[in-house]
Design a protein around this motif. Structure first.
Motif, PDB file in Angstrom:
ATOM      1  N   ALA A 118     -25.420   3.978  38.355  1.00 63.22           N
ATOM      2  CA  ALA A 118     -26.287   2.883  37.931  1.00 63.22           C
ATOM      3  C   ALA A 118     -25.785   2.286  36.620  1.00 63.22           C
ATOM      4  O   ALA A 118     -25.215   2.983  35.783  1.00 63.22           O
ATOM      5  CB  ALA A 118     -27.726   3.366  37.770  1.00 63.22           C
ATOM      6  N   ARG A 119     -26.019   0.974  36.445  1.00 66.96           N
ATOM      7  CA  ARG A 119     -25.556   0.280  35.242  1.00 66.96           C
ATOM      8  C   ARG A 119     -26.611   0.265  34.142  1.00 66.96           C
ATOM      9  O   ARG A 119     -26.329  -0.164  33.020  1.00 66.96           O
ATOM     10  CB  ARG A 119     -25.187  -1.161  35.570  1.00 66.96           C
ATOM     11  CG  ARG A 119     -23.965  -1.332  36.407  1.00 66.96           C
ATOM     12  CD  ARG A 119     -22.704  -0.924  35.688  1.00 66.96           C
ATOM     13  NE  ARG A 119     -22.446  -1.728  34.498  1.00 66.96           N
ATOM     14  CZ  ARG A 119     -21.392  -1.554  33.708  1.00 66.96           C
ATOM     15  NH1 ARG A 119     -20.516  -0.600  33.982  1.00 66.96           N
ATOM     16  NH2 ARG A 119     -21.216  -2.318  32.651  1.00 66.96           N
ATOM     17  N   GLY A 120     -27.819   0.706  34.454  1.00 70.24           N
ATOM     18  CA  GLY A 120     -28.848   0.699  33.437  1.00 70.24           C
ATOM     19  C   GLY A 120     -30.106   1.385  33.920  1.00 70.24           C
ATOM     20  O   GLY A 120     -30.216   1.779  35.089  1.00 70.24           O
ATOM     21  N   TYR A 121     -31.065   1.533  33.001  1.00 71.68           N
ATOM     22  CA  TYR A 121     -32.308   2.244  33.318  1.00 71.68           C
ATOM     23  C   TYR A 121     -33.393   1.685  32.415  1.00 71.68           C
ATOM     24  O   TYR A 121     -33.290   1.736  31.185  1.00 71.68           O
ATOM     25  CB  TYR A 121     -32.117   3.734  33.062  1.00 71.68           C
ATOM     26  CG  TYR A 121     -33.170   4.647  33.650  1.00 71.68           C
ATOM     27  CD1 TYR A 121     -32.828   5.577  34.622  1.00 71.68           C
ATOM     28  CD2 TYR A 121     -34.494   4.619  33.213  1.00 71.68           C
ATOM     29  CE1 TYR A 121     -33.776   6.453  35.149  1.00 71.68           C
ATOM     30  CE2 TYR A 121     -35.444   5.477  33.735  1.00 71.68           C
ATOM     31  CZ  TYR A 121     -35.074   6.398  34.702  1.00 71.68           C
ATOM     32  OH  TYR A 121     -36.021   7.263  35.216  1.00 71.68           O
ATOM     33  N   VAL A 122     -34.438   1.137  33.039  1.00 71.38           N
ATOM     34  CA  VAL A 122     -35.591   0.643  32.279  1.00 71.38           C
ATOM     35  C   VAL A 122     -36.857   1.227  32.893  1.00 71.38           C
ATOM     36  O   VAL A 122     -36.883   1.569  34.077  1.00 71.38           O
ATOM     37  CB  VAL A 122     -35.659  -0.895  32.272  1.00 71.38           C
ATOM     38  CG1 VAL A 122     -34.458  -1.479  31.534  1.00 71.38           C
ATOM     39  CG2 VAL A 122     -35.734  -1.466  33.686  1.00 71.38           C
ATOM     40  N   VAL A 135     -31.963  -7.835  34.589  1.00 71.22           N
ATOM     41  CA  VAL A 135     -31.317  -8.040  35.885  1.00 71.22           C
ATOM     42  C   VAL A 135     -30.101  -8.953  35.738  1.00 71.22           C
ATOM     43  O   VAL A 135     -29.016  -8.664  36.269  1.00 71.22           O
ATOM     44  CB  VAL A 135     -32.317  -8.638  36.896  1.00 71.22           C
ATOM     45  CG1 VAL A 135     -31.589  -9.152  38.138  1.00 71.22           C
ATOM     46  CG2 VAL A 135     -33.355  -7.598  37.295  1.00 71.22           C
ATOM     47  N   CYS A 136     -30.260 -10.040  34.998  1.00 67.30           N
ATOM     48  CA  CYS A 136     -29.151 -10.987  34.827  1.00 67.30           C
ATOM     49  C   CYS A 136     -28.010 -10.363  34.027  1.00 67.30           C
ATOM     50  O   CYS A 136     -26.826 -10.603  34.327  1.00 67.30           O
ATOM     51  CB  CYS A 136     -29.656 -12.263  34.159  1.00 67.30           C
ATOM     52  SG  CYS A 136     -30.780 -13.237  35.188  1.00 67.30           S
ATOM     53  N   ARG A 137     -28.340  -9.559  33.045  1.00 72.32           N
ATOM     54  CA  ARG A 137     -27.296  -8.900  32.252  1.00 72.32           C
ATOM     55  C   ARG A 137     -26.526  -7.889  33.097  1.00 72.32           C
ATOM     56  O   ARG A 137     -25.288  -7.813  33.023  1.00 72.32           O
ATOM     57  CB  ARG A 137     -27.910  -8.208  31.036  1.00 72.32           C
ATOM     58  CG  ARG A 137     -28.371  -9.167  29.941  1.00 72.32           C
ATOM     59  CD  ARG A 137     -28.983  -8.408  28.782  1.00 72.32           C
ATOM     60  NE  ARG A 137     -28.036  -7.446  28.220  1.00 72.32           N
ATOM     61  CZ  ARG A 137     -28.376  -6.473  27.382  1.00 72.32           C
ATOM     62  NH1 ARG A 137     -29.655  -6.324  27.022  1.00 72.32           N
ATOM     63  NH2 ARG A 137     -27.462  -5.643  26.904  1.00 72.32           N
ATOM     64  N   ASP A 140     -24.070  -9.450  35.283  1.00 69.34           N
ATOM     65  CA  ASP A 140     -22.869  -9.867  34.551  1.00 69.34           C
ATOM     66  C   ASP A 140     -22.002  -8.694  34.117  1.00 69.34           C
ATOM     67  O   ASP A 140     -20.963  -8.885  33.473  1.00 69.34           O
ATOM     68  CB  ASP A 140     -23.266 -10.680  33.313  1.00 69.34           C
ATOM     69  CG  ASP A 140     -23.770 -12.071  33.675  1.00 69.34           C
ATOM     70  OD1 ASP A 140     -23.409 -12.566  34.760  1.00 69.34           O
ATOM     71  OD2 ASP A 140     -24.524 -12.651  32.866  1.00 69.34           O
ATOM     72  N   GLY A 141     -22.439  -7.463  34.436  1.00 70.53           N
ATOM     73  CA  GLY A 141     -21.634  -6.287  34.124  1.00 70.53           C
ATOM     74  C   GLY A 141     -22.058  -5.515  32.901  1.00 70.53           C
ATOM     75  O   GLY A 141     -21.415  -4.524  32.536  1.00 70.53           O
TER      76      GLY A 141
END
Length: 234
Positions: A118-122, A135-137, A140-141
């Motif tokens: 995963a690229r992130g966690y919120v 989501v948009c960030r 963009d990677g």
């Protein structure tokens, strides 16, 4: 006098929402549609691991909003979804990216899905506007975390931010298929087993392994295994 042609509008980020609570999925979709305008297009949803993998493989989104705890699969929730979609690219020809969205802020949950790709966690306390931006960030990677969760990742990987960026830069040299081959080789698969698993020829596996070794400046599959294990990629 002819003016400069206007740039075409950016395509919306194509999103699949994965959560086992239908009312929550409905709420997320409604919130994103309200605050994101034409920046985000919700193209699908799923309530469990197996449905999620099928929907992602069929619809090829840019970003998957992924709950951590899901029924189905091998009992690992979001980690199983990530494992089932490791070789899937979006319709734009780049990897499908995953942003975990969970009620849990437990370190073990954060670390598990980040290690799985995963690229992130919120957390689900996030506002609709902040979620749309996240989501948009991710599309963009970028890597995106709720404020206190980033520390879990840094501690778990034993790296400073610069070291994490270096790991990402090395991974970015590899195509999605090369990453998939790399992970299987690092897990101890033989070439013929990788070929069978990925439905490709042994010759193609050899070509991918050679390319991975060259791009990462490694000399053997043993060094490749050590490289992958050192970065918690297997």
């Amino acid at each position: 006098m002819t003016g400069t042609p206007a740039s075409p509008p950016a395509e919306p980020v194509r999103v699949v929402v994965v959560d086992d609570h239908r009312m929550f999925r409905t709420g997320v979709k409604a919130e994103l549609e309200e605050v994101a305008g034409d920046r985000i297009d919700i193209i699908g949803e799923a309530p469990d691991v197996d449905t999620a993998i099928a929907v992602i493989r069929r619809d090829l989104p840019d970003v998957v909003l992924l709950d951590v705890h899901l029924p189905g699969g091998n009992g690992r929730g979001g980690v199983d979804v990530l494992a089932g979609c490791v070789a899937v690219d979006s319709r734009r020809g780049r990897p499908v990216r995953f942003l975990a969205l969970s009620v849990s802020d437990a370190a073990e949950d954060v670390i598990a899905v980040i290690r799985a790709g995963a690229r992130g966690y919120v957390t689900k306390t996030i506002t609709g506007t902040d979620l749309a931006n996240a989501v948009c960030r991710v599309a963009d990677g970028d890597a995106v975390f709720s404020p206190r969760l980033a520390g879990f990742v840094l501690d778990a990987f034993g790296a400073a931010a610069g070291e994490i960026a270096e790991v990402d830069e090395e991974l970015d040299r590899l195509s999605q298929r090369e990453r998939e081959v790399m992970r299987l080789i690092a897990r101890g698969y033989q070439y013929k087993e990788v070929a069978k698993e990925l439905f490709i020829s042994i010759k193609t596996v050899e070509t991918h392994v050679s390319s991975v070794l060259r791009k990462l400046q490694l000399s053997s599959r043993h060094e490749l295994t050590a490289w992958a294990m050192g970065r918690k990629l297997v």
